[in-house]
Design an enzyme around this catalytic site. Sequence first.
Site, PDB file in Angstrom:
ATOM      1  N   HIS A 169       0.813  -1.216   0.000  1.00 37.11           N
ATOM      2  CA  HIS A 169       0.000   0.000   0.000  1.00 37.11           C
ATOM      3  C   HIS A 169       0.844   1.262   0.000  1.00 37.11           C
ATOM      4  O   HIS A 169       0.323   2.356  -0.217  1.00 37.11           O
ATOM      5  CB  HIS A 169      -0.925   0.002   1.221  1.00 37.11           C
ATOM      6  CG  HIS A 169      -1.988  -1.056   1.145  1.00 37.11           C
ATOM      7  ND1 HIS A 169      -3.307  -0.770   0.905  1.00 37.11           N
ATOM      8  CD2 HIS A 169      -1.921  -2.407   1.240  1.00 37.11           C
ATOM      9  CE1 HIS A 169      -4.012  -1.896   0.878  1.00 37.11           C
ATOM     10  NE2 HIS A 169      -3.183  -2.899   1.081  1.00 37.11           N
ATOM     11  N   ASP A 203       3.614   9.651  -0.589  1.00 41.67           N
ATOM     12  CA  ASP A 203       2.381   8.974  -0.195  1.00 41.67           C
ATOM     13  C   ASP A 203       2.084   7.888  -1.223  1.00 41.67           C
ATOM     14  O   ASP A 203       2.094   8.175  -2.421  1.00 41.67           O
ATOM     15  CB  ASP A 203       1.232  10.004  -0.197  1.00 41.67           C
ATOM     16  CG  ASP A 203       0.196   9.730   0.879  1.00 41.67           C
ATOM     17  OD1 ASP A 203      -0.022   8.560   1.197  1.00 41.67           O
ATOM     18  OD2 ASP A 203      -0.400  10.700   1.386  1.00 41.67           O
TER      19      ASP A 203
END
Length: 485
Positions: free
Chosen positions: A164, A377
């Site tokens: 992720h 991110d």
Amino acid sequence: MGKDGYNLVVVANRLPVDMAVAEDGTVDWQRSPGGLVTALEPVMQGADGAWVGWSGAPGLEADPFDADGMRLVPVTLSETEIQRYYEGFSNDTLWPLYHDVIAPPAFHRQWWDSYRKVNQRFAEAAAGQAAEGAIVWVQDYQLQLVPQMLRALRPDLRIGFFNHIPFPPLELFQQLPWRRQVLEGLLGADLIGFQRPGDASNFVQAVRRLTDLTTRGQHIMMNASDGTTRTVRAASFPISIDSRRFDELARSPEVQARAREIRADLGDPEIVMLGVDRLDYTKGIRHRIKAYGELLQDGRLDPAKCTLVQVASPSRENVGAYQELREHVEILVGRINGEYGEIGHSAIHYLHHSYPPEEMAALYLAADVMLVTSLRDGMNLVAKEYVAARSDTAGVLVLSEFTGAADELAGAIMVNPHDIDGMKDAIYRAATMDPREQRRRMRRLRRKVLTDDVAKWSESFIAALGGTAEVPATQEPVLEVTASQ
Ligand code: G6P
């Protein structure tokens, strides 16, 4: 459950519930609203699914139980394991290393030992739940050794892994003293998913440079001891949100009334800006607040007419870098509020809490400008939630180039959060954008977010995993996922 186990097993660091021991010694659980749960719940409920994960509490032992149509299988972590495997190796070694070393990663052999032991425990728990030939889908950086450990226990399984967070460039990844073991751990999977194509190619490059294996495009050829060859595929599958659910939530009269109430409580300013993050140094919260403070100082934004709401949800509070960040952010907020606040009006509303989805949807609706300024991110789902909530097609998204979402959300105003002057211009532009341009941009954003939702993400990953396990070494995989590349 089939007669010998579950056909789909998700393995993640956390269970999709928070568990605690009640006073009478029984175990209580409550849904925890994390992104991964919403992402995987629809697949899990439709399938014959089990979820293996940590309960979130130290030393808590509990038997598997059923909740919301899923089998939940708690893995126990001792207090020391929480310190070494979770706070240590996962969040003070891998997390900063994989996020461009924004904070310095710490390398400790005891932490690595604990990471290995805990990964083995997760692998054993998953092996105990999976039916013959089942699909096991391992999630995220906390469990990178599980695919190889699981394959050793259960060679019959089809194993997928999804990262992720970003996968770092070789120059950073190779700092890790256990880099080879981590690559070998991941290569136990048949399919390794990443957020962006760049993450997948960083991984393939690391395999090429740090192992003797042969790679061809997205594929890595593995030679087993019995002379057979197995192919592992590394590709991008950008994650999304349950867009329809957020859209519907934000259209509900209650949420709309709450959004009006929030604006009124803020003193009905002309411009409401919003930041929503876990309190994490990767999110660029200080950079954003600095830029906003300078806009007030320069007189380009009038503190009487605008306000910034910063939701910073508590996270990993025992890790030093997070404690330092909190100090820095709170000092900065205090300074700006001291300088520009008035009685009854704050320049910044800083909220160190987390909120349920209804309140989040109301905040998104109340915000004219959404600031997502991460330094790095993997994806950033807040950006997608803001877009999904804005069925009124108003509002402007300011988005860091260093998020996975920037690859997909072309209607946003892109910023480099390190460039404070550039970010000030972008925030000013967003705050003064005419409604027609807002609508044009938001429509474009919504087309993307509402089409590529989380159901599509999980379906495409599982379809690709189904198609890769039996691929003969000499052929390309039958199933290619082109939509999400
Ligand atoms: C990121 C990670 C997740 C993690 C979440 C919350 O999104 O990719 O794996 O669960 O942060 O962090 P925490 O340490 O509280 O689980």
